[in-house]
Design an enzyme around this catalytic site. Structure first.
Site, PDB file in Angstrom:
ATOM      1  N   ASP A   9       0.485  -1.165  -0.062  1.00  9.80           N
ATOM      2  CA  ASP A   9      -0.032  -0.172   0.094  1.00  9.80           C
ATOM      3  C   ASP A   9       0.807   0.964   0.073  1.00  9.80           C
ATOM      4  O   ASP A   9       1.878   1.279   0.965  1.00  9.80           O
ATOM      5  CB  ASP A   9      -1.053  -0.494   1.036  1.00  9.80           C
ATOM      6  CG  ASP A   9      -2.277   1.175   1.214  1.00  9.80           C
ATOM      7  OD1 ASP A   9      -2.167   1.653   0.352  1.00  9.80           O
ATOM      8  OD2 ASP A   9      -3.442  -0.254   1.581  1.00  9.80           O
ATOM      9  N   ASP A  10       0.026   2.256  -0.933  1.00 13.55           N
ATOM     10  CA  ASP A  10       1.219   3.297  -0.794  1.00 13.55           C
ATOM     11  C   ASP A  10       1.640   4.234   0.756  1.00 13.55           C
ATOM     12  O   ASP A  10       1.200   5.563   0.853  1.00 13.55           O
ATOM     13  CB  ASP A  10       1.110   3.949  -2.124  1.00 13.55           C
ATOM     14  CG  ASP A  10      -0.364   4.466  -1.951  1.00 13.55           C
ATOM     15  OD1 ASP A  10      -1.180   4.128  -2.093  1.00 13.55           O
ATOM     16  OD2 ASP A  10      -0.734   5.828  -2.359  1.00 13.55           O
ATOM     17  N   ASP A  53      -3.177  -3.482  -2.632  1.00 13.25           N
ATOM     18  CA  ASP A  53      -3.805  -2.138  -2.652  1.00 13.25           C
ATOM     19  C   ASP A  53      -4.188  -1.794  -4.146  1.00 13.25           C
ATOM     20  O   ASP A  53      -3.076  -1.817  -4.860  1.00 13.25           O
ATOM     21  CB  ASP A  53      -3.652  -0.923  -1.851  1.00 13.25           C
ATOM     22  CG  ASP A  53      -4.032   0.367  -2.187  1.00 13.25           C
ATOM     23  OD1 ASP A  53      -5.136   0.553  -2.065  1.00 13.25           O
ATOM     24  OD2 ASP A  53      -3.856   1.137  -2.796  1.00 13.25           O
ATOM     25  N   MET A  55      -5.344   1.424  -5.519  1.00 13.15           N
ATOM     26  CA  MET A  55      -4.920   2.510  -5.939  1.00 13.15           C
ATOM     27  C   MET A  55      -3.653   3.116  -5.685  1.00 13.15           C
ATOM     28  O   MET A  55      -3.128   3.621  -4.066  1.00 13.15           O
ATOM     29  CB  MET A  55      -6.255   3.183  -5.848  1.00 13.15           C
ATOM     30  CG  MET A  55      -7.370   3.617  -6.513  1.00 13.15           C
ATOM     31  SD  MET A  55      -8.368   4.982  -6.296  1.00 13.15           S
ATOM     32  CE  MET A  55      -9.014   4.553  -4.896  1.00 13.15           C
ATOM     33  N   ASP A 331      15.629 -61.151 -32.441  1.00 16.94           N
ATOM     34  CA  ASP A 331      16.027 -60.479 -32.715  1.00 16.94           C
ATOM     35  C   ASP A 331      15.921 -60.384 -34.000  1.00 16.94           C
ATOM     36  O   ASP A 331      15.735 -61.238 -35.472  1.00 16.94           O
ATOM     37  CB  ASP A 331      17.809 -61.140 -33.214  1.00 16.94           C
ATOM     38  CG  ASP A 331      19.079 -59.666 -32.694  1.00 16.94           C
ATOM     39  OD1 ASP A 331      19.020 -59.259 -31.889  1.00 16.94           O
ATOM     40  OD2 ASP A 331      19.039 -59.851 -33.906  1.00 16.94           O
ATOM     41  N   ILE A 332      16.034 -58.837 -34.839  1.00 22.06           N
ATOM     42  CA  ILE A 332      15.972 -58.526 -36.081  1.00 22.06           C
ATOM     43  C   ILE A 332      17.029 -58.995 -37.163  1.00 22.06           C
ATOM     44  O   ILE A 332      18.136 -58.824 -36.271  1.00 22.06           O
ATOM     45  CB  ILE A 332      15.071 -57.379 -35.864  1.00 22.06           C
ATOM     46  CG1 ILE A 332      13.866 -56.526 -35.072  1.00 22.06           C
ATOM     47  CG2 ILE A 332      15.590 -56.698 -37.782  1.00 22.06           C
ATOM     48  CD1 ILE A 332      14.101 -55.458 -35.678  1.00 22.06           C
ATOM     49  N   ASN A 339      19.594 -49.322 -41.269  1.00 21.27           N
ATOM     50  CA  ASN A 339      20.059 -48.265 -40.339  1.00 21.27           C
ATOM     51  C   ASN A 339      21.152 -47.974 -41.090  1.00 21.27           C
ATOM     52  O   ASN A 339      21.144 -46.249 -42.259  1.00 21.27           O
ATOM     53  CB  ASN A 339      21.074 -48.260 -38.735  1.00 21.27           C
ATOM     54  CG  ASN A 339      19.855 -48.320 -38.205  1.00 21.27           C
ATOM     55  OD1 ASN A 339      18.367 -48.015 -38.310  1.00 21.27           O
ATOM     56  ND2 ASN A 339      19.441 -48.946 -36.660  1.00 21.27           N
ATOM     57  N   ASP A 348      13.751 -46.524 -37.088  1.00 18.18           N
ATOM     58  CA  ASP A 348      12.729 -46.173 -36.036  1.00 18.18           C
ATOM     59  C   ASP A 348      11.828 -47.167 -36.512  1.00 18.18           C
ATOM     60  O   ASP A 348      11.003 -47.359 -35.621  1.00 18.18           O
ATOM     61  CB  ASP A 348      12.925 -44.969 -35.434  1.00 18.18           C
ATOM     62  CG  ASP A 348      14.091 -44.782 -35.208  1.00 18.18           C
ATOM     63  OD1 ASP A 348      15.447 -46.249 -34.329  1.00 18.18           O
ATOM     64  OD2 ASP A 348      14.187 -43.542 -34.898  1.00 18.18           O
ATOM     65  N   GLU A 374      17.323 -53.944 -31.112  1.00 15.74           N
ATOM     66  CA  GLU A 374      17.113 -54.673 -32.371  1.00 15.74           C
ATOM     67  C   GLU A 374      16.264 -56.488 -31.146  1.00 15.74           C
ATOM     68  O   GLU A 374      15.854 -57.364 -32.286  1.00 15.74           O
ATOM     69  CB  GLU A 374      17.565 -54.441 -33.456  1.00 15.74           C
ATOM     70  CG  GLU A 374      18.562 -56.130 -33.904  1.00 15.74           C
ATOM     71  CD  GLU A 374      19.231 -55.432 -33.385  1.00 15.74           C
ATOM     72  OE1 GLU A 374      20.066 -53.845 -33.141  1.00 15.74           O
ATOM     73  OE2 GLU A 374      20.620 -55.982 -34.264  1.00 15.74           O
TER      74      GLU A 374
END
Lengths: 490, 490
Positions: A9-10, A53, A55, A331-332, A339, A348, A374
């Protein structure tokens, strides 16, 4: 609950008056006599609430409040605007820039203390979550949180418990404006019934119900699991203030006095919606980090960590139940070449489609995880030997029979997978021993020319023994049904 | 705060009296007239607090309390024992079986309400964490939590703020018995000073300090960041009860009255230690799950998820700063053979040692992550081209030069690694493009015979150019120092 309060507050005597009142209630008080000073203190000290406040020369209270609320570092701190103005328009303006409440001078002590206590309590509950959120942000688990003011305020589900037709209609009409879905009932009993079957974001409770005590209703809502954490907004007459203060004590979040002003109603409800959504988001961060700890980010399958914890449990179960458990390692084939030739992006994509196909070929209670790279593993609790063979062959075919769509030339790649399997039964087993056993079979499958299945003690399976006449639409939850009745076993 | 209270007493008028008092304060009240009935209701309904009569036929209050507190499902629910007994021995017995407080009949209303409110508030703060903990348990992130009673009660750090010599000594002597470390000071100022430099588990505050108001001190401790969440135990005279009630309101956890009874003091402090440790453990679960989300469980290195989030940031920084960033991808040569020949256990050991060596050869702000399987990546922000080469060669040598100890025959394996590297500077880059670039170099390194480093645009590095005369003890935070001044660059 004690707390640190900033009084702004002022006019020095005003500051002194509030400081004295709050200090006598054992609050820690910090003061500021301008907006600028207030903002600096809020940035650098830990405040639990701000009494502001309106104002003031230079930067007025609205501006200060707006800056507090739009700063992610301070937006969670409750702000109560204090003013000689009684105009509803000013009140609404304050609420719209994010103030949590509005008190008129001369300040009523009961109202002040009730409000401060209630807002401090809500803030402290939030603090716990904010701390964790900060940690999560730092680690990059979640992106920036933003602030309370950036939450959307539309499309909430609001339950109104009110038996005054006029106000009920007014609330329903006003709040429906924001795309909210408003349910109104004229008694607590009906409200509680509704809460038991539907989800709401906010509950409004009349303090002036004909046959019920609104406070009792609040107490019930606060004790009930389903409504315990929902914001409650009280609707009351001016002379109900002592009971409203008691309601805030019991955990109601806010209140609005009759005659209801549409704009004030809207502004207060928006504040509650924002706050609830902010809190919900903080909480969900935890669940996100939890699931991130246990899943593989690329494929969404469980990761090795989850696998190990649960495999341990499954092994113990298996020991007790004397049933057989199938373990299948995949396993792939030549994945490195995917890749290298088509880039990591294509690789991915292959991993993702591969994972989906594997998952789709298993029962909901089978466990499938990506071990890394993988390499994948599937655990099939409670299966016979021949069913495990059949499932492994089905997994192999699900990859080999249909090219995998990805961003390589031609739009798809022919991928195959080598599989090693074992049946775990009788006696004690450790995870690493089981891994070594199936890995050895996988190695044999690779040596046998890839795109085939090798089971421990059986050797390479003959695909012809596991042909399904045409790909049947099978019930994943029962391997039984897809096994041709005349399957011969080697 | 409203809450659900269970009142247990075998004498109906006693039940009715408490029920009426609590209902008038807007609590939801549930009643039971025997221990068995009480346990059933606690198990099946959600109670926030239990008021428990001591002397009941069949199962007495001590037994009921002990069962509540030793059941992981209910141990967090506060229990207040209510009794006509005023014997300290009974009080202590109650506290020892886990009761949170003891109220004597006839019950003082202020004391009752202050206690219920304070305990309910503490319980609700804990509830948020318990919910999350349950989720974490289910997923296997943490093992079973156990209950409050299973927490250790020894070796806590206790700060005592008390200026009465006699009681100060008594407290210090009594509490030192449990291996606690007790610091005592005779003023709040000294206490706060001590808190700023040391960590404590509990603070005891006298309500009868000569020159200070104990409540004001509590208020300060509650507003201060460092002491905000610590349990406070008040030490007071019987006639201070109204102020003690106010202290509980402000967030003190418990109190003890003079003349101090050693056993009661010990029992109350133990309760607070247990509770604090239980809460600490619930909180740490969150941090565990967070770090689990971002690290590789086997090697402790960051995982791909963390890498991607932070690499994104580093790329942006790099763009802005116009500096060069080194990216080094490593793949262990013939790693599959390690697993196949020596088992997964040995393979895992190799991965761990490999990770440690890599980490030890990098600066603290370099980022190193395991991409999966035997593939690793290191990001070196702000390095020159020749320093990046030097670091890559040093990494390669750190693996190749010294056999990796593991449980294979011979106790160690000769392991080598192939490395691909690139320098990222100027212009926009994406993660997947960068990965593809270093991966291509890694592929070339494999084709060039493995155990070598290939950099983009440079080709295979000549190890002779990067020999360090003898392995220097280098400062990891400065590559500069380890580069021989006469290094020739191809």
């Amino acid at each position: 609950m004690s707390a640190r309060v900033l009084v702004v507050d002022d006019i020095l005597p005003n500051v002194k008056l509030l400081e004295a009142k709050l200090t006598s209630e054992y609050y820690e008080v910090v003061t500021a006599t301008s907006g600028q000073e207030a903002l600096e203190k809020i940035e650098n000290q830990n405040m639990d609430i701000v009494l502001l406040d309106v104002m003031m020369p230079g930067m007025d209270g609205f501006e200060v409040c707006s800056r507090i609320k739009n700063n992610a570092k301070t937006s969670h701190i409750p702000v109560v605007m204090v003013t000689a103005l009684t105009d509803t328009e000013d009140k609404v303006r304050g609420l719209e820039v994010g103030a949590d409440d509005f008190l008129s001078k001369p300040i009523n002590d009961t109202a002040l203390m009730a409000r401060v206590r209630s807002l401090v309590r809500l803030k402290m509950a939030l603090d716990e979550w904010r701390l964790r959120e900060n940690a999560a942000n730092q680690f990059g688990v979640v992106s920036e949180t933003g602030n309370v003011m950036s939450e959307p305020v539309e499309a909430a589900r609001i339950l109104v418990i009110e038996d005054k037709e006029f106000d009920k209609d007014k609330i329903t009409k006003t709040l429906s404006g924001d795309l909210n879905i408003v349910f109104s009932v004229d008694s607590g009993v009906k409200g509680i019934e509704m809460l038991s079957s539907q989800d709401f974001d906010i509950i409004m409770v009349s303090m002036n119900l004909k046959d019920e005590d609104g406070l009792r209703l609040c107490s019930h809502l606060r004790s009930n699991e389903r409504s315990r954490s929902l914001p409650i907004v009280l609707v009351a007459e001016e002379e109900d203030m002592p009971r409203v203060a008691q309601g805030l004590e019991m955990g109601a979040h806010d209140y609005i006095l009759r005659p209801l002003d549409k704009n004030e109603l809207m502004a207060r409800i928006r504040t509650q919606i924002r706050r609830k959504r902010f809190q919900d988001r903080l909480r969900s961060t935890y669940e996100i980090s939890l699931s991130m700890a246990l899943t593989d980010s690329l494929t969404g399958l469980y990761n090795r960590r989850y696998l190990e914890v649960h495999l341990e449990k499954l092994i113990q179960q298996n020991e007790r139940s004397n049933k057989a458990m199938g373990v299948i390692m995949m396993d792939i084939d030549h994945f490195k070449a995917v890749n290298d030739t088509h880039g990591h992006g294509a690789g991915d994509e292959v991993l993702k489609v591969f994972s989906h196909r594997i998952k789709d070929s298993l029962r909901s209670f089978d466990l499938v995880a990506r071990l890394g790279g993988e390499e994948f593993i599937a655990i099939l609790p409670d299966v016979s030997e021949k069913r495990a063979h059949m499932v492994a062959e089905r997994l192999r075919r699900s990859i080999a029979d249909v090219p995998i769509p990805c961003s390589a030339e031609g739009g798809a790649l022919n991928i195959t997978t080598s599989i090693g399997g074992a049946i775990i039964k009788d006696g004690k087993h450790t995870i690493s021993e089981i891994f070594d056993r199936v890995d050895k079979c996988l190695y044999e499958a690779k040596n046998a020319g890839r795109n085939c299945t090798v089971f421990e003690g059986i050797g390479k399976l003959n695909p012809a023994d596991y042909q399904e006449a045409e790909r049947p639409i099978f019930d994943k939850d029962e391997y039984e049904q897809v096994l041709p009745p005349d399957t011969k076993q080697a």
